[in-house]
Scaffold this motif. Structure first.
Motif, mmCIF file in Angstrom:
data_model
loop_
_atom_site.group_PDB
_atom_site.id
_atom_site.type_symbol
_atom_site.label_atom_id
_atom_site.label_comp_id
_atom_site.label_asym_id
_atom_site.label_seq_id
_atom_site.Cartn_x
_atom_site.Cartn_y
_atom_site.Cartn_z
ATOM 1 N N LYS A 37 24.647 -40.789 9.453
ATOM 2 C CA LYS A 37 24.970 -39.463 9.960
ATOM 3 C C LYS A 37 26.049 -39.644 11.028
ATOM 4 C CE LYS A 37 22.139 -37.030 7.495
ATOM 5 N NZ LYS A 37 22.669 -36.090 6.480
ATOM 6 N N ARG A 38 27.210 -39.024 10.803
ATOM 7 C CA ARG A 38 28.329 -39.163 11.736
ATOM 8 C C ARG A 38 29.279 -37.999 11.546
ATOM 9 N NH1 ARG A 38 31.391 -44.393 9.223
ATOM 10 N NH2 ARG A 38 29.704 -45.439 10.351
ATOM 11 N N ARG A 39 30.091 -37.755 12.560
ATOM 12 C CA ARG A 39 30.996 -36.605 12.505
ATOM 13 C C ARG A 39 32.450 -37.030 12.349
ATOM 14 N NH1 ARG A 39 28.104 -34.150 17.655
ATOM 15 N NH2 ARG A 39 27.308 -36.288 17.655
ATOM 16 N N CYS A 40 32.653 -38.052 11.573
ATOM 17 C CA CYS A 40 34.014 -38.480 11.245
ATOM 18 C C CYS A 40 34.000 -39.243 9.932
ATOM 19 C CB CYS A 40 34.609 -39.347 12.362
ATOM 20 S SG CYS A 40 33.798 -40.956 12.531
ATOM 21 N N ASN A 115 33.955 -50.629 14.926
ATOM 22 C CA ASN A 115 34.487 -49.323 14.505
ATOM 23 C C ASN A 115 33.395 -48.532 13.795
ATOM 24 O OD1 ASN A 115 37.103 -50.169 15.407
ATOM 25 N ND2 ASN A 115 37.335 -51.292 13.481
ATOM 26 N N PHE A 116 32.237 -48.487 14.422
ATOM 27 C CA PHE A 116 31.035 -47.945 13.794
ATOM 28 C C PHE A 116 30.507 -46.735 14.565
ATOM 29 C CE2 PHE A 116 26.299 -48.143 13.445
ATOM 30 C CZ PHE A 116 26.214 -47.731 12.128
ATOM 31 N N TYR A 117 30.110 -45.704 13.806
ATOM 32 C CA TYR A 117 29.561 -44.472 14.370
ATOM 33 C C TYR A 117 28.226 -44.160 13.698
ATOM 34 C CZ TYR A 117 34.536 -43.562 15.524
ATOM 35 O OH TYR A 117 35.836 -43.647 15.976
ATOM 36 N N ASP A 118 27.272 -43.634 14.472
ATOM 37 C CA ASP A 118 26.023 -43.153 13.890
ATOM 38 C C ASP A 118 25.372 -42.174 14.857
ATOM 39 O OD1 ASP A 118 23.708 -42.722 12.440
ATOM 40 O OD2 ASP A 118 23.440 -44.825 11.912
ATOM 41 N N ASP A 119 24.979 -41.017 14.354
ATOM 42 C CA ASP A 119 24.300 -40.010 15.176
ATOM 43 C C ASP A 119 22.800 -40.246 15.259
ATOM 44 O OD1 ASP A 119 26.273 -38.370 16.284
ATOM 45 O OD2 ASP A 119 26.480 -37.178 14.462
ATOM 46 N N ASP A 120 22.272 -41.123 14.421
ATOM 47 C CA ASP A 120 20.830 -41.388 14.411
ATOM 48 C C ASP A 120 20.507 -42.493 15.422
ATOM 49 O OD1 ASP A 120 18.177 -41.739 13.913
ATOM 50 O OD2 ASP A 120 18.379 -42.214 11.778
#
Length: 295
Positions: A37-40, A115-120
């Protein structure tokens, strides 16, 4: 340059760029893929195409590309990603946590190295400098084994070390284990395997390591049942004096024992996980007898 559709324009105006707590939650959980879950989204530096994450890219370029020229199949390196696209305003930009245009937080967890994104954030993601990648489970619950070359749970701190044990493919499904997203088991012998692959082996009465053949579990109760089976299966008179050489897969001992059609027992550790090395035809398949006993 083509931009992505805009979402939550009114919400952005209402909250404003200065409300960081609101921007951290804006759109959270509404974007991403089956992996994160991410916004990009990311722009793959290898093929210049846009994907939700590197796993989506790899699935499209390798796993789902049977009709593609093998020379065009490739995977992406997480460390080479340079550009991301905000899912809320569609602006492409350098890798960073907050969008340069709308100010939204593109991932509550962000690692500038991977370079990692996560909303969780419930995954307790942390970056291991020695592994060079991000992992889940909380850094306080893991330690980095220098010899095995990977992070292991503190509960297995007394494991048997094998040089770079995680830097190879699963011996069952052949997926590379070091950065696999699936749960991994550390066997008694020190080798590693996916948990679900280990369960699949057990369903087929396979209880030894696919790499070194050592027993995966404590087999002592099963060996006792095999003792009873051997004792209740007398050999014909012509074979009662026949001797064969064996090698124990569990302790490595070599020896000479009486030939039996069911299995041969190691005289050093009492294991039946042995293979015949001398003396003609071997015993029948041990896994067949094990399967019958387990049933």
């Amino acid at each position: 340059m083509e931009t992505m559709p805009c979402f939550y324009r009114s919400e952005r105006k209402e909250f404003g760029h200065e409300d960081h707590s609101s921007l951290a939650e804006l759109g959270a959980g509404n974007f991403g893929c089956s992996h994160y879950k991410r916004r990009c989204k990311i722009r793959a530096p290898c093929c210049n195409e846009v994907y939700d994450c590197r796993h989506c890219h790899d699935e499209a370029k390798v796993q789902d590309s049977l009709d593609t020229d093998p020379l065009d199949r490739h995977v992406i390196s997480r460390h080479e990603v340079k550009k991301v696209i905000c899912c809320l305003c569609g602006i492409e930009q350098d890798v960073q946590q907050h969008c340069v245009s709308c100010g939204v937080c593109m991932g509550k967890y962000f690692c500038a190295i991977c370079n990692f994104y996560d909303d969780d954030v419930s995954k307790d993601i942390y970056h291991c400098d020695k592994c060079g990648i991000c992992r889940i489970g909380g850094g306080e619950n893991f330690f980095h084994c220098e010899k095995c070359g990977c992070c292991y749970p503190k509960s297995v701190k007394d494991h048997r070390c094998i040089e770079r044990a995680m830097h190879h493919n699963c011996p069952v499904c052949f997926e590379f284990l070091f950065d696999s997203r699936r749960d991994i088991s550390i066997l008694r012998c020190g080798h590693t395997i996916h948990c679900e692959c280990l369960k699949e082996m057990r369903l087929h009465a396979q209880y030894s390591c696919p790499i070194c053949s050592k027993s995966v579990y404590d087999m002592s109760n099963l060996w006792k049942k095999l003792d009873e089976l051997v004792a209740s299966t007398p050999m014909p008179h012509a074979y009662r004096t026949k001797m064969v050489g064996i090698l124990c897969n569990d302790c490595g001992a070599k020896g000479e024992v009486s030939f039996h059609i069911v299995a041969h027992k190691c005289l050093s550790c009492n294991s039946y996980n042995t293979k015949q090395t001398q003396g003609g035809h071997g015993a029948s398949c041990l896994s067949d007898h094990v399967a019958e006993i387990v049933r």
